[in-house]
Scaffold this motif. Structure first.
Motif, PDB file in Angstrom:
ATOM      1  N   SER A  35       0.853  -1.177   0.000  1.00  0.00           N
ATOM      2  CA  SER A  35       0.000   0.000   0.000  1.00  0.00           C
ATOM      3  C   SER A  35       0.893   1.233   0.000  1.00  0.00           C
ATOM      4  O   SER A  35       2.118   1.138  -0.088  1.00  0.00           O
ATOM      5  N   LEU A  36       0.284   2.377   0.100  1.00  0.00           N
ATOM      6  CA  LEU A  36       1.064   3.610   0.087  1.00  0.00           C
ATOM      7  C   LEU A  36       1.931   3.747   1.334  1.00  0.00           C
ATOM      8  O   LEU A  36       3.004   4.353   1.281  1.00  0.00           O
ATOM      9  N   LEU A  37       1.487   3.175   2.434  1.00  0.00           N
ATOM     10  CA  LEU A  37       2.182   3.362   3.703  1.00  0.00           C
ATOM     11  C   LEU A  37       2.921   2.131   4.197  1.00  0.00           C
ATOM     12  O   LEU A  37       3.881   2.256   4.959  1.00  0.00           O
ATOM     13  N   ASP A  38       2.503   0.945   3.789  1.00  0.00           N
ATOM     14  CA  ASP A  38       3.081  -0.251   4.386  1.00  0.00           C
ATOM     15  C   ASP A  38       2.931  -1.436   3.445  1.00  0.00           C
ATOM     16  O   ASP A  38       2.224  -1.365   2.434  1.00  0.00           O
ATOM     17  N   THR A  39       3.610  -2.533   3.818  1.00  0.00           N
ATOM     18  CA  THR A  39       3.503  -3.796   3.100  1.00  0.00           C
ATOM     19  C   THR A  39       2.855  -4.818   4.022  1.00  0.00           C
ATOM     20  O   THR A  39       3.297  -5.011   5.151  1.00  0.00           O
ATOM     21  N   TYR A  40       1.797  -5.462   3.543  1.00  0.00           N
ATOM     22  CA  TYR A  40       1.054  -6.419   4.352  1.00  0.00           C
ATOM     23  C   TYR A  40       1.344  -7.832   3.852  1.00  0.00           C
ATOM     24  O   TYR A  40       1.378  -8.082   2.649  1.00  0.00           O
ATOM     25  N   THR A  41       1.536  -8.732   4.795  1.00  0.00           N
ATOM     26  CA  THR A  41       1.790 -10.133   4.474  1.00  0.00           C
ATOM     27  C   THR A  41       0.616 -10.969   4.954  1.00  0.00           C
ATOM     28  O   THR A  41       0.264 -10.935   6.136  1.00  0.00           O
ATOM     29  N   TYR A  42       0.012 -11.726   4.037  1.00  0.00           N
ATOM     30  CA  TYR A  42      -1.100 -12.621   4.366  1.00  0.00           C
ATOM     31  C   TYR A  42      -0.630 -14.060   4.214  1.00  0.00           C
ATOM     32  O   TYR A  42      -0.007 -14.418   3.209  1.00  0.00           O
ATOM     33  N   TYR A  43      -0.946 -14.868   5.220  1.00  0.00           N
ATOM     34  CA  TYR A  43      -0.605 -16.293   5.186  1.00  0.00           C
ATOM     35  C   TYR A  43      -1.851 -17.084   4.793  1.00  0.00           C
ATOM     36  O   TYR A  43      -2.922 -16.891   5.377  1.00  0.00           O
ATOM     37  N   ILE A  44      -1.696 -17.938   3.802  1.00  0.00           N
ATOM     38  CA  ILE A  44      -2.830 -18.682   3.247  1.00  0.00           C
ATOM     39  C   ILE A  44      -2.953 -20.011   3.997  1.00  0.00           C
ATOM     40  O   ILE A  44      -2.092 -20.882   3.891  1.00  0.00           O
ATOM     41  N   ILE A  45      -4.038 -20.147   4.754  1.00  0.00           N
ATOM     42  CA  ILE A  45      -4.298 -21.356   5.542  1.00  0.00           C
ATOM     43  C   ILE A  45      -5.347 -22.183   4.812  1.00  0.00           C
ATOM     44  O   ILE A  45      -6.419 -21.680   4.469  1.00  0.00           O
ATOM     45  N   LYS A  46      -5.036 -23.440   4.604  1.00  0.00           N
ATOM     46  CA  LYS A  46      -5.930 -24.302   3.835  1.00  0.00           C
ATOM     47  C   LYS A  46      -5.986 -25.675   4.486  1.00  0.00           C
ATOM     48  O   LYS A  46      -4.985 -26.160   5.015  1.00  0.00           O
ATOM     49  N   GLY A  47      -7.174 -26.305   4.456  1.00  0.00           N
ATOM     50  CA  GLY A  47      -7.272 -27.636   5.043  1.00  0.00           C
ATOM     51  C   GLY A  47      -8.680 -28.170   5.069  1.00  0.00           C
ATOM     52  O   GLY A  47      -9.588 -27.644   4.413  1.00  0.00           O
TER      53      GLY A  47
END
Length: 501
Positions: A35-47
């Protein structure tokens, strides 16, 4: 004291909840959004579990909020540890990869805790809610009442039914806590030794890599090459074929950079976090015990105030005037408050006993079982990786040894033997060339023979065709002659008939 018994319906309900089918849960990867202000990390949980399939995107702060709310809503239970955000700096790929390993371990441990796994907080909200800011939902959840906790624990820990709580259980918990303290000291020492070993191994491998990839090839080019009449093929690390083999098949960079000892280091870090997490369950129990002591003190004050009112003493006269309470109303109010406090004290004592039983009868055994499983799998994994790395290193050095032996054999050959070897090689090459030339001639002869044979067959076909054509022409000529004779005969007969007329 015994835990409150459950009726048959509650037992069946609990048994249905507790029965867990094969649970499959994994964090398959992570995805980063800028984004303009930060970097976001999403973890993909699957099961998949007995409820069905799930796939969600969660941030690291969601895991932290999940664990915080589990500590509040499941006091006395062991909640697997998660490294704090201060341990990781930034949102770069390296940090996200390190977090991924710890979060995978957290999910695998939650899978072994069916009460927590199928709780509302984890199974329903964390794994299935489509809200991308699930941490805000957790932050808004209220702390459960004591009576609610008792009812939930009675439903989720049916195995505690009829178990007695006595001093033996207290000693068991105290002994286990003492063991955890000793383990914590040993793990911190092991962590330091592994870190020192890792740094030493890192320095060794970096130095070895520089020697094998940079210094030895330069040494060959600048010095050894002079003694070999500037022939690179007679060298080892500057020979293009050997160099290509080392760079591709044996992949020097992987051999000199791979570290398997860091897995033990990560395990110790996680183990220390889990020991701290187990202490948190004991700390939560002590917090409820402190709450009970405060309520007992308040109960004594309220009882003393009621006694004073009954004796005609009213130390809180000004307070009662402002509240406009009569002595009878004050007595009624104090009696209600005393009864309410007593009910809460009974509930707190009951909850503390249940927490004591959960820790002593369930969490200690389950904690030890989880640790044994993870430790066994870790040692097996590290052993396999180390064996694979050692096999690759052995092949790498055996190849270098073989090429070195070939180089030594070439260097030990004198001028006369070198000349004989060259002549022998020339004879072998000449025989090989003669053999190839003979094979080529034989191939050409076979091709010519096939062509002649084919031509003869073609000629025979042509002669056969000509013969058939000649025979057909003769038949045609013969037929023409017969037709002419017949025509002449017909003409003669016609002439005779005309004459007779």
């Amino acid at each position: 004291m015994s835990i409150v018994n459950l009726d048959e319906n509650e037992q069946n309900q609990h048994q249905e909840i507790k029965e867990t089918q094969d649970i499959q849960i994994d964090i398959i990867t992570f995805d980063q959004h800028e984004s303009l202000l930060d970097t976001y990390t999403y973890y993909i949980i699957k099961g998949k579990d007995k409820i069905g399939f799930f796939e969600v995107y969660r941030r690291y702060k969601d895991f932290i909020s999940l664990r915080d709310i589990l500590l509040i809503r499941w006091p006395g239970c062991f909640i697997p540890g998660i490294p704090g955000k201060k341990m990781f700096q930034g949102n770069d790929i390296k940090t996200a990869s390190e977090r991924l390993r710890f979060l995978k371990q957290f999910c695998n441990k939650m899978k072994l805790l069916p009460n927590l796994y199928y709780s509302q907080e984890f199974s329903q909200l964390f794994l299935r809610s489509k809200d991308k800011e699930i941490h805000k939902i957790f932050e808004q959840m209220q702390k459960p009442k004591t009576s609610e906790l008792i009812q939930k624990y009675q439903l989720n820990f049916i195995e505690l039914q009829g178990r007695d709580i006595d001093q033996t259980l207290d000693k068991k918990i105290e002994g286990f806590v003492e063991k955890l303290k000793n383990n914590q000291i040993q793990l911190k020492l092991a962590k330091k030794y592994i870190r020192d070993l890792y740094q030493s191994q890192e320095l060794y491998n970096q130095s070895l890599e520089k020697i094998m990839i940079m210094h030895l090839p330069n040494y060959e080019k600048q010095f050894i090459q002079i003694y070999q009449n500037n022939q690179f093929d007679n060298l080892l690390f500057t020979n293009e074929n050997i160099k290509k083999q080392l760079d591709t098949q044996y992949n020097q960079s992987v051999i000199f950079k791979r570290r398997n000892i860091d897995k033990l280091y990560e395990y110790i870090r996680q183990e220390l976090k889990d020991i701290k997490a187990f202490h948190q369950s004991l700390k939560t129990k002590k917090e409820y015990e402190e709450l009970k002591k405060k309520l007992e003190a308040k109960q004594l004050e309220t009882q003393q105030e009621l006694n004073n009112v009954n004796d005609g003493k009213n130390p809180n006269f000004l307070k009662n005037i402002f509240n406009k309470q009569t002595p009878e109303q004050l007595k009624s109010h104090l009696n209600i408050q005393i009864q309410t406090n007593q009910n809460e004290l009974d509930n707190l004592q009951n909850l503390i006993d249940i927490m004591q039983a959960i820790i002593g009868f369930i969490e200690i055994e389950r904690f030890q079982d989880i640790k044994f499983k993870f430790y066994s799998n870790l040692i097996k994994q590290v052993s396999e990786l180390e064996q694979k790395l050692i096999d690759e290193q052995i092949q790498y050095w055996q190849y270098i040894e073989l090429q070195s032996s070939n180089l030594i054999n070439q260097l030990h050959l004198g001028p006369h033997k070198q000349f004989e070897k060259q002549q022998l090689n020339q004879v072998i090459e000449q025989k090989q060339e003669d053999k190839e030339y003979a094979e080529q001639n034989q191939s050409l002869q076979n091709e010519n023979h096939n062509e002649i044979y084919q031509e003869q067959n073609n000629n025979q076909d042509i002669n056969q065709q000509e013969y058939e054509n000649e025979e057909e022409n003769e038949n045609i000529q013969q037929q023409q002659q017969e037709d002419e004779v017949e025509a002449e005969v017909n003409i003669s007969q016609q002439e005779i008939d005309d004459e007779n007329q």
